[in-house]
Design a protein around this motif. Structure first.
Motif, PDB file in Angstrom:
ATOM      1  N   TRP A  33     -48.100 -30.796 -39.184  1.00 46.99           N
ATOM      2  CA  TRP A  33     -47.924 -29.342 -39.204  1.00 46.99           C
ATOM      3  C   TRP A  33     -49.108 -28.679 -38.494  1.00 46.99           C
ATOM      4  N   SER A  34     -50.297 -29.158 -38.782  1.00 48.27           N
ATOM      5  CA  SER A  34     -51.492 -28.594 -38.149  1.00 48.27           C
ATOM      6  C   SER A  34     -51.460 -28.812 -36.641  1.00 48.27           C
ATOM      7  N   ALA A  35     -51.145 -30.032 -36.231  1.00 48.62           N
ATOM      8  CA  ALA A  35     -51.125 -30.343 -34.791  1.00 48.62           C
ATOM      9  C   ALA A  35     -50.041 -29.559 -34.065  1.00 48.62           C
ATOM     10  N   MET A  36     -48.855 -29.486 -34.664  1.00 47.58           N
ATOM     11  CA  MET A  36     -47.746 -28.771 -34.013  1.00 47.58           C
ATOM     12  C   MET A  36     -48.034 -27.273 -33.924  1.00 47.58           C
ATOM     13  N   SER A  37     -48.537 -26.692 -35.008  1.00 45.00           N
ATOM     14  CA  SER A  37     -48.793 -25.254 -34.976  1.00 45.00           C
ATOM     15  C   SER A  37     -50.022 -24.930 -34.139  1.00 45.00           C
ATOM     16  N   TRP A  38     -51.016 -25.809 -34.142  1.00 46.02           N
ATOM     17  CA  TRP A  38     -52.212 -25.589 -33.334  1.00 46.02           C
ATOM     18  C   TRP A  38     -51.889 -25.755 -31.855  1.00 46.02           C
ATOM     19  N   GLY A  39     -51.075 -26.737 -31.531  1.00 48.93           N
ATOM     20  CA  GLY A  39     -50.772 -27.038 -30.138  1.00 48.93           C
ATOM     21  C   GLY A  39     -49.700 -26.162 -29.520  1.00 48.93           C
ATOM     22  N   SER A  40     -49.040 -25.360 -30.332  1.00 50.77           N
ATOM     23  CA  SER A  40     -47.985 -24.513 -29.764  1.00 50.77           C
ATOM     24  C   SER A  40     -48.613 -23.426 -28.901  1.00 50.77           C
ATOM     25  N   MET A  41     -47.943 -23.094 -27.851  1.00 54.44           N
ATOM     26  CA  MET A  41     -48.450 -22.065 -26.955  1.00 54.44           C
ATOM     27  C   MET A  41     -48.146 -20.674 -27.484  1.00 54.44           C
ATOM     28  N   GLU A  42     -47.374 -20.624 -28.543  1.00 52.21           N
ATOM     29  CA  GLU A  42     -46.972 -19.353 -29.121  1.00 52.21           C
ATOM     30  C   GLU A  42     -48.010 -18.896 -30.142  1.00 52.21           C
ATOM     31  N   ASN A  43     -48.232 -17.623 -30.224  1.00 50.89           N
ATOM     32  CA  ASN A  43     -49.149 -17.061 -31.205  1.00 50.89           C
ATOM     33  C   ASN A  43     -48.430 -16.987 -32.550  1.00 50.89           C
ATOM     34  N   VAL A  44     -48.872 -17.809 -33.507  1.00 50.91           N
ATOM     35  CA  VAL A  44     -48.179 -17.844 -34.794  1.00 50.91           C
ATOM     36  C   VAL A  44     -48.379 -16.555 -35.594  1.00 50.91           C
ATOM     37  N   ALA A  45     -49.341 -15.747 -35.206  1.00 54.11           N
ATOM     38  CA  ALA A  45     -49.587 -14.494 -35.921  1.00 54.11           C
ATOM     39  C   ALA A  45     -48.418 -13.514 -35.783  1.00 54.11           C
ATOM     40  N   VAL A  46     -47.575 -13.713 -34.787  1.00 53.32           N
ATOM     41  CA  VAL A  46     -46.443 -12.802 -34.614  1.00 53.32           C
ATOM     42  C   VAL A  46     -45.178 -13.305 -35.313  1.00 53.32           C
ATOM     43  N   TRP A  47     -45.209 -14.529 -35.840  1.00 50.98           N
ATOM     44  CA  TRP A  47     -44.049 -15.033 -36.561  1.00 50.98           C
ATOM     45  C   TRP A  47     -43.876 -14.260 -37.852  1.00 50.98           C
ATOM     46  N   GLN A  51     -46.745 -13.562 -41.465  1.00 46.53           N
ATOM     47  CA  GLN A  51     -47.370 -12.265 -41.739  1.00 46.53           C
ATOM     48  C   GLN A  51     -47.980 -12.211 -43.144  1.00 46.53           C
ATOM     49  N   VAL A  52     -47.262 -12.737 -44.132  1.00 50.59           N
ATOM     50  CA  VAL A  52     -47.779 -12.731 -45.504  1.00 50.59           C
ATOM     51  C   VAL A  52     -48.993 -13.656 -45.603  1.00 50.59           C
ATOM     52  N   LEU A  53     -48.920 -14.809 -44.970  1.00 50.91           N
ATOM     53  CA  LEU A  53     -50.015 -15.773 -45.043  1.00 50.91           C
ATOM     54  C   LEU A  53     -51.269 -15.286 -44.330  1.00 50.91           C
ATOM     55  N   LEU A  54     -51.086 -14.476 -43.288  1.00 48.77           N
ATOM     56  CA  LEU A  54     -52.234 -13.999 -42.533  1.00 48.77           C
ATOM     57  C   LEU A  54     -53.084 -13.011 -43.325  1.00 48.77           C
ATOM     58  N   ARG A  55     -52.553 -12.536 -44.429  1.00 48.93           N
ATOM     59  CA  ARG A  55     -53.367 -11.688 -45.313  1.00 48.93           C
ATOM     60  C   ARG A  55     -54.439 -12.512 -46.013  1.00 48.93           C
ATOM     61  N   LEU A  56     -54.191 -13.822 -46.153  1.00 49.35           N
ATOM     62  CA  LEU A  56     -55.147 -14.717 -46.808  1.00 49.35           C
ATOM     63  C   LEU A  56     -56.107 -15.365 -45.815  1.00 49.35           C
ATOM     64  N   GLY A  57     -55.813 -15.310 -44.552  1.00 47.93           N
ATOM     65  CA  GLY A  57     -56.655 -15.900 -43.520  1.00 47.93           C
ATOM     66  C   GLY A  57     -55.919 -15.879 -42.191  1.00 47.93           C
ATOM     67  N   ASP A  58     -56.666 -15.939 -41.102  1.00 45.25           N
ATOM     68  CA  ASP A  58     -56.017 -15.914 -39.790  1.00 45.25           C
ATOM     69  C   ASP A  58     -55.316 -17.241 -39.518  1.00 45.25           C
ATOM     70  N   ASP A  59     -54.611 -17.308 -38.390  1.00 45.31           N
ATOM     71  CA  ASP A  59     -53.806 -18.504 -38.111  1.00 45.31           C
ATOM     72  C   ASP A  59     -54.665 -19.755 -37.944  1.00 45.31           C
ATOM     73  N   ARG A  60     -55.849 -19.620 -37.379  1.00 36.93           N
ATOM     74  CA  ARG A  60     -56.722 -20.786 -37.224  1.00 36.93           C
ATOM     75  C   ARG A  60     -57.154 -21.328 -38.593  1.00 36.93           C
TER      76      ARG A  60
END
Length: 135
Positions: A33-47, A51-60
């Motif tokens: 999950w970490s490798a796939m989401s880290w390696g994706s060219m898409e910004n996961v912050a816009v998914w 959005q709910v999870l980003l309140r607890l920390g940024d995508d990195r």
């Protein structure tokens, strides 16, 4: 005693114990999950699901948390220390539960929430088995 016989005995002892497979699969899934989401060219912050999870920390933070969790669970499994394995399973259960809730709140009925809930359940199984096991 030769190193090969020590590794063989340790591997055999670990293989015969439960729930090594649940922890190993959980660790490998967290790393994937970490490798796939880290390696994706898409910004996961816009998914929407993030959005709910980003309140607890940024995508990195979430990428590093998943990768660290996976590596820690594999290391704890290799060390075969019950309390460390239990702590890794608790952390894994928490991680997958937070992802499940975050996705379910953002996108009710999202099929991926069921997958993450399954991984949470696998870690819960591991927690219960490690608590019941007597050494």
């Amino acid at each position: 005693m030769r190193a090969s016989s020590i590794l063989h005995r340790a591997g055999t002892a670990l293989f015969r114990r439960e729930p090594w497979w649940a922890e190993a699969w959980s660790a490998l899934t967290a790393l994937a999950w970490s490798a796939m989401s880290w390696g994706s060219m898409e910004n996961v912050a816009v998914w929407p699901s993030m959005q709910v999870l980003l309140r607890l920390g940024d995508d990195r933070t979430w990428h590093l948390l998943a990768g660290s969790l996976g590596l820690a669970q594999l290391a704890f499994l290799a060390m075969d220390r019950r309390w460390l394995r239990w702590a890794g399973a608790v952390a894994g259960c928490w991680f997958w539960a937070v992802l499940t809730v975050g996705i379910w709140v953002a996108v009710p009925g999202a099929p991926s929430a069921a997958v993450y809930a399954g991984w949470c359940g696998i870690n819960a199984f591991s927690i219960l088995r490690l608590l019941r096991r007597h050494e």
